[in-house]
Design an enzyme around this catalytic site. Sequence first.
Site, PDB file in Angstrom:
ATOM      1  N   GLU A   1       1.153  -0.734  -5.243  1.00 26.04           N
ATOM      2  CA  GLU A   1       0.088   0.261  -5.371  1.00 26.04           C
ATOM      3  C   GLU A   1       0.768   1.621  -5.438  1.00 26.04           C
ATOM      4  OE1 GLU A   1      -3.199   3.119  -3.880  1.00 26.04           O
ATOM      5  OE2 GLU A   1      -1.568   2.502  -2.602  1.00 26.04           O
TER       6      GLU A   1
ATOM      7  N   ASP B   1       0.825  -1.203   0.000  1.00 26.21           N
ATOM      8  CA  ASP B   1       0.000   0.000   0.000  1.00 26.21           C
ATOM      9  C   ASP B   1       0.867   1.263   0.000  1.00 26.21           C
ATOM     10  OD1 ASP B   1      -2.640   1.307   0.452  1.00 26.21           O
ATOM     11  OD2 ASP B   1      -1.660   1.973   2.296  1.00 26.21           O
TER      12      ASP B   1
HETATM   13  C1  GLC Z   1      -3.881   3.550  -0.282  1.00 33.57           C
HETATM   14  C2  GLC Z   1      -5.268   2.994  -0.129  1.00 33.57           C
HETATM   15  C3  GLC Z   1      -6.186   4.092   0.269  1.00 33.57           C
HETATM   16  C4  GLC Z   1      -5.692   4.685   1.559  1.00 33.57           C
HETATM   17  C5  GLC Z   1      -4.244   5.102   1.449  1.00 33.57           C
HETATM   18  C6  GLC Z   1      -3.659   5.324   2.795  1.00 33.57           C
HETATM   19  O1  GLC Z   1      -3.818   4.470  -1.292  1.00 33.57           O
HETATM   20  O2  GLC Z   1      -5.674   2.380  -1.310  1.00 33.57           O
HETATM   21  O3  GLC Z   1      -7.491   3.638   0.404  1.00 33.57           O
HETATM   22  O4  GLC Z   1      -6.457   5.805   1.872  1.00 33.57           O
HETATM   23  O5  GLC Z   1      -3.437   4.109   0.889  1.00 33.57           O
HETATM   24  O6  GLC Z   1      -3.405   4.082   3.417  1.00 33.57           O
HETATM   25  C1  GLC Z   2      -3.433   9.536  -4.138  1.00 34.86           C
HETATM   26  C2  GLC Z   2      -2.090   8.961  -3.927  1.00 34.86           C
HETATM   27  C3  GLC Z   2      -2.212   7.470  -3.839  1.00 34.86           C
HETATM   28  C4  GLC Z   2      -3.207   7.128  -2.789  1.00 34.86           C
HETATM   29  C5  GLC Z   2      -4.530   7.759  -3.077  1.00 34.86           C
HETATM   30  C6  GLC Z   2      -5.549   7.494  -2.022  1.00 34.86           C
HETATM   31  O1  GLC Z   2      -3.931   9.165  -5.380  1.00 34.86           O
HETATM   32  O2  GLC Z   2      -1.222   9.305  -4.964  1.00 34.86           O
HETATM   33  O3  GLC Z   2      -0.998   6.887  -3.569  1.00 34.86           O
HETATM   34  O4  GLC Z   2      -3.375   5.773  -2.752  1.00 34.86           O
HETATM   35  O5  GLC Z   2      -4.326   9.115  -3.166  1.00 34.86           O
HETATM   36  O6  GLC Z   2      -6.737   8.072  -2.421  1.00 34.86           O
END
Ligand code: GLC
Ligand code: GLC
Length: 665
Positions: free
Chosen positions: A337, A295
């Site tokens: 991700e 993540d």
């Molecule tokens: C990732 C998850 C998102 C979350 C963020 C912080 O982007 O997909 O849902 O808010 O990380 O953990």
């Molecule tokens: C933004 C960040 C991404 C995160 C997301 C959560 O797009 O770049 O890493 O997961 O926000 O909404």
Amino acid sequence: MTDTQEGQQQAALSLQRLWPRLEFTFRDEAGVAPADWRAFEMRLRREWERLFGLLSGLYGGHYNFSYHLEELLGAAARSWFARPTWLKQLDARREANPAWFQSQRLVGGMCYVDLFAATLHGLRDRLPYFKKLGLTYLHLMPLFESPAGKSDGGYAVSSYRRLNPKLGTTEELAALAREFQEQGISLVLDFVFNHTSDEHEWARRAQAGDQEYERFYLLFPDRTLPDAYERTLREIFPTVRRGSFTWREDIHRWVWTTFNSFQWDLNYANPAVFRAMAQEMLFIANIGVEVLRLDAVAFIWKRPGTSCENQPEVHQIIQAFHSLARIAAPALLFKSEAIVHPDDVLSYISPQECQISYNPLLMALLWESLATGEVKLLDHSMRRRFRLPQGTAWVNYLRSHDDIGWTFDDNDARWEWIDPSGHRRFLNQFYTGRFPGSFARGVPFQENPDNGDARISGTLASLAGLEQAIQSGDEQQMELAVRRILMLYSIILSIGGIPLIYLGDEVGTLNAYAFASDPHKAGDSRWVHRPKTDWAWRERVQEDSSSPHDRIFTELGRLIGLRKQQPAISDGETEFVETGNEHLFGYVRHGAGQRLFVVASFSPHPQEMDANLLRVHGAGYRFTDLITGQTLTAEQPLRLEPYQCVWLEPYSPPKVSREPGERGT
Ligand code: GLC
Ligand code: GLC
């Protein structure tokens, strides 16, 4: 002596000292399971030079480096001894067939346990459903302990070892993982390793003034450093709080919080953090997880004067985690991700780092093309950016639990005479339904008042026009919306890589606006596409064959079955081709003796492709469209209905049978 030789020598000397100590520590375990110990030694020796190089690069200057190294290897050995036999067998199978995840038989789904099925028990009962849909990969959204009301949908983790008690226990999850694996479904879980919840034990200890744990996080007595960093940081959640730091009155410190204020970023410059998280990672692997979704990878290393995203150390850390996994949980794959610039997305993908990755560029550009009706940016970007190194694969998706951000490259856009920032504004207008004539019903996410940036929330169906069509009762619009959805699915199922379905979208679930009255959710529009699954509603619509929801579900299931029978979709490369029509997106897949020419129309009107191009790219005169079963010839232009997608295979006489029972297994 060169640097490499020097490094090799240091690695060898270091292992010479460490190994006898490990042998001594684990003499009892090794006595009981000598074969396991030999396997561990073999893998450790194979990985050692790489692991040592990465860790000494990151932490070699630390006063306690050798202590951390020894502890880390001890933890890896303990974890290997604790690894259940069925997983060790899986390790052997995966090591023998490392390309397993490239198969066209893979199809992914993702869901929240609580929203989809209330508990792990409930989820187990849905196994027949997953099999009916044809899933072989299931990502369960975070299910570890997380504070109620400040959980970020589970992404604020208070313990990586205890599950949210409402969902079930770790033992139940382990049993489920095994049962699903026996049924051909691989379990995917998150590794939320950039931050913990402020209620994680480490954070609590830091709050209590324990110096060892204060160093786990990034705490600052005043604004000097936060101000300096913020000059170059991007704001990720600007509507939650401005900037990336949160003042904590209880400890009189500013805390680095990239996301929500209750998500404390970990300090990976501290080797104790790496070691602690490595242990959590191996624990999660031993539950029976086959793919770990890393993540928010981009954010884990901070460097003054930079955006603190995608720093070189991030790659070293992930590779070191990967190397450890190769030693103590070899079946484990990493999925990145990284929702960042396409060049940066690519930088995480390699056999030694993340073997699979979300493909946010394809996702965003499919939506972009749907809005404009033209495929030029999609086509241009995919030609340049779809190809991946051997031994890796994309995870192609249309929607996830998160928002859509317009992460295309500005120069790709300019190349196609598109003004990047104006275009992003247009896309936001279009998908929030503000643009005249838009079919979409999305909701803005994290609109930044300073620069006007925003991202988009909404379900696949609502963004593709089904919500508006149903409300207006317009049959023609309904038809177009269903076609858009199926066309998009036809692409992610055939383009190469692992298709991933955000469950709910397989039946065209619409936006759910009730989140706005829940104070813990109202500020986060992503909840509009995270409704609780209404099984009674599903049963109703699925009994009604005239319902668009049933059509989507049935047709998607059929497409998944078809995908699984096309060897050309596995592994191999995708060749993007000129269709000579600005509305038609085309590519060729070939492999394992099969050639497939896919053409998808992003237009609400009928379109044609020149017969010559059909002959050239399709490499034939007569074709079967696998989706409709129709045959066609290249004597005339290829004609596509609004939003139609065809999978053309050069014609061969009908096969007697097509591997019965393929579907749903
Ligand atoms: C990732 C998850 C998102 C979350 C963020 C912080 O982007 O997909 O849902 O808010 O990380 O953990
Ligand atoms: C933004 C960040 C991404 C995160 C997301 C959560 O797009 O770049 O890493 O997961 O926000 O909404």
